[in-house]
Design a protein around this motif. Structure first.
Motif, short mmCIF file in Angstrom:
data_model
loop_
_atom_site.label_atom_id
_atom_site.label_comp_id
_atom_site.label_asym_id
_atom_site.label_seq_id
_atom_site.Cartn_x
_atom_site.Cartn_y
_atom_site.Cartn_z
N UNK A 53 39.43 42.54 58.31
CA UNK A 53 38.11 42.59 58.93
C UNK A 53 37.12 42.03 57.92
N UNK A 54 37.25 40.76 57.63
CA UNK A 54 36.56 40.17 56.51
C UNK A 54 35.24 39.50 56.80
N UNK A 55 34.74 39.58 58.04
CA UNK A 55 33.45 39.00 58.40
C UNK A 55 32.39 40.07 58.49
N UNK A 56 31.17 39.77 58.04
CA UNK A 56 30.05 40.68 58.24
C UNK A 56 28.76 39.88 58.20
N UNK A 57 27.93 40.01 59.24
CA UNK A 57 26.64 39.33 59.30
C UNK A 57 25.54 40.29 58.85
N UNK A 58 24.61 39.80 58.04
CA UNK A 58 23.45 40.60 57.66
C UNK A 58 22.37 40.47 58.74
N UNK A 99 26.36 30.58 49.15
CA UNK A 99 25.32 31.07 48.25
C UNK A 99 25.90 31.51 46.91
N UNK A 100 27.03 32.20 46.96
CA UNK A 100 27.73 32.63 45.76
C UNK A 100 29.12 33.14 46.14
N UNK A 101 29.97 33.29 45.14
CA UNK A 101 31.29 33.90 45.32
C UNK A 101 31.53 34.80 44.11
N UNK A 102 32.09 35.99 44.35
CA UNK A 102 32.31 36.97 43.29
C UNK A 102 33.71 37.56 43.41
N UNK A 103 34.19 38.11 42.27
CA UNK A 103 35.50 38.77 42.22
C UNK A 103 35.34 40.16 41.61
N UNK A 104 35.96 41.16 42.21
CA UNK A 104 35.86 42.53 41.73
C UNK A 104 37.24 43.17 41.81
N UNK A 105 37.58 43.94 40.77
CA UNK A 105 38.87 44.61 40.79
C UNK A 105 39.04 45.56 39.62
N UNK A 106 40.06 46.39 39.72
CA UNK A 106 40.43 47.32 38.66
C UNK A 106 41.48 46.64 37.79
N UNK A 107 41.37 46.68 36.46
CA UNK A 107 42.37 46.04 35.60
C UNK A 107 43.77 46.61 35.83
N UNK A 108 44.77 45.74 35.78
CA UNK A 108 46.18 46.14 35.93
C UNK A 108 46.42 46.93 37.21
N UNK A 109 45.85 46.46 38.30
CA UNK A 109 46.03 47.14 39.58
C UNK A 109 46.11 46.09 40.69
N UNK A 110 46.77 46.48 41.77
CA UNK A 110 46.94 45.59 42.91
C UNK A 110 45.96 46.01 44.01
N UNK A 111 44.96 45.17 44.26
CA UNK A 111 43.96 45.47 45.28
C UNK A 111 44.30 44.79 46.60
N UNK A 112 43.86 45.41 47.68
CA UNK A 112 43.93 44.75 48.99
C UNK A 112 42.64 45.06 49.73
N UNK A 113 41.87 44.04 50.04
CA UNK A 113 40.60 44.22 50.75
C UNK A 113 40.86 44.27 52.25
N UNK A 114 40.42 45.36 52.88
CA UNK A 114 40.63 45.56 54.31
C UNK A 114 39.41 45.18 55.13
N UNK A 115 38.21 45.51 54.64
CA UNK A 115 37.02 45.34 55.48
C UNK A 115 35.80 45.02 54.64
N UNK A 116 34.94 44.16 55.19
CA UNK A 116 33.63 43.88 54.62
C UNK A 116 32.59 44.39 55.60
N UNK A 117 31.63 45.17 55.09
CA UNK A 117 30.63 45.79 55.95
C UNK A 117 29.25 45.43 55.44
N UNK A 118 28.43 44.76 56.26
CA UNK A 118 27.07 44.40 55.87
C UNK A 118 26.17 45.63 55.93
N UNK A 119 25.20 45.70 55.00
CA UNK A 119 24.27 46.82 54.93
C UNK A 119 22.86 46.36 55.29
N UNK A 120 22.01 47.32 55.65
CA UNK A 120 20.65 47.01 56.07
C UNK A 120 19.82 46.37 54.96
N UNK A 121 20.16 46.64 53.70
CA UNK A 121 19.38 46.08 52.59
C UNK A 121 19.79 44.66 52.23
N UNK A 122 20.71 44.07 52.99
CA UNK A 122 21.16 42.70 52.72
C UNK A 122 22.41 42.62 51.88
#
Length: 202
Positions: A53-58, A99-122
């Motif tokens: 669920x990787x789409x989210x509109x502000x 506009x930009x691209x970023x990467x976030x994760x915990x060191x030495x861990x396997x992440x899986x992103x399930x959902x992106x949720x837009x917030x009212x503050x942008x």
């Protein structure tokens, strides 16, 4: 008519599958004419996976698209990977200008992103799981939530407690501003409802 789509498979100039890389596309139908365009994001030349669920509109019509990069192509979302990867999140305007691209994760861990949720503050929430394949004695995942502002910056970081009983739920920090971790007992099933400081479901 206008709609957006996501895909993972990228083809090179001779139509040979080169690698999987998250991408976002836009299709515009003007009468009998259909115009399409696509933008890639994430680490190039690695296997990556678009979030389920990787789409989210502000509210001001910016678009977030997220995924996991790199990604073990032989695994599905419920498997336990053994590579150090990250959430990848990109922000686009409605013309698909990144506009930009970023990467976030915990060191030495396997992440899986399930959902992106837009917030009212942008900003947005990245919601997924992380598996500590280095230190874990069992195959267990933690819920891993990251909050970003409209520029892709996190608000702060959180340090998990040192000791977690196997028969207890742990949710920390509480209240949370950026990252929220939920640890579950060995065998647990439940419903998680996430609310903001105003008591609103997000």
């Amino acid at each position: 008519t206008l709609f957006y789509y996501a895909r993972d498979v990228y083809f090179d100039s001779i139509n040979v599958k080169a690698f999987n890389q998250p991408s976002i596309g836009k299709v515009v139908e003007l009468g009998d004419t259909i115009l399409t365009e696509k933008r890639l994001f994430g680490h190039p030349n690695v296997n990556s996976n678009h979030a389920l669920n990787g789409f989210a509109f502000t509210s001001n019509y910016y678009l977030y698209a997220g995924g996991t990069s790199p990604y073990e192509e032989s695994l599905n979302a419920l498997d336990f990977g053994t590579i150090d990867n990250d959430y990848v999140i990109a922000k686009f305007d409605t013309s698909l200008t990144q506009q930009w691209v970023r990467f976030y994760g915990v060191p030495d861990a396997y992440e899986f992103l399930w959902k992106v949720l837009a917030l009212d503050d942008g900003g947005c929430l990245l919601i997924g799981t992380t598996y500590d394949y280095v230190n874990a004695t069992e195959q267990k995942r933690d819920i891993y939530i990251v909050r970003l502002d409209s520029n892709g910056n996190t608000f702060n970081t959180a340090t998990p407690p040192d000791i977690l009983a196997d028969n207890a739920y742990r949710l920390y920090p509480n209240p949370a501003t950026v990252q929220l971790t939920l640890r579950l007992p060995n065998s647990a099933y439940g419903h998680l409802q996430l609310m903001n400081m105003n008591g609103q479901t997000v």
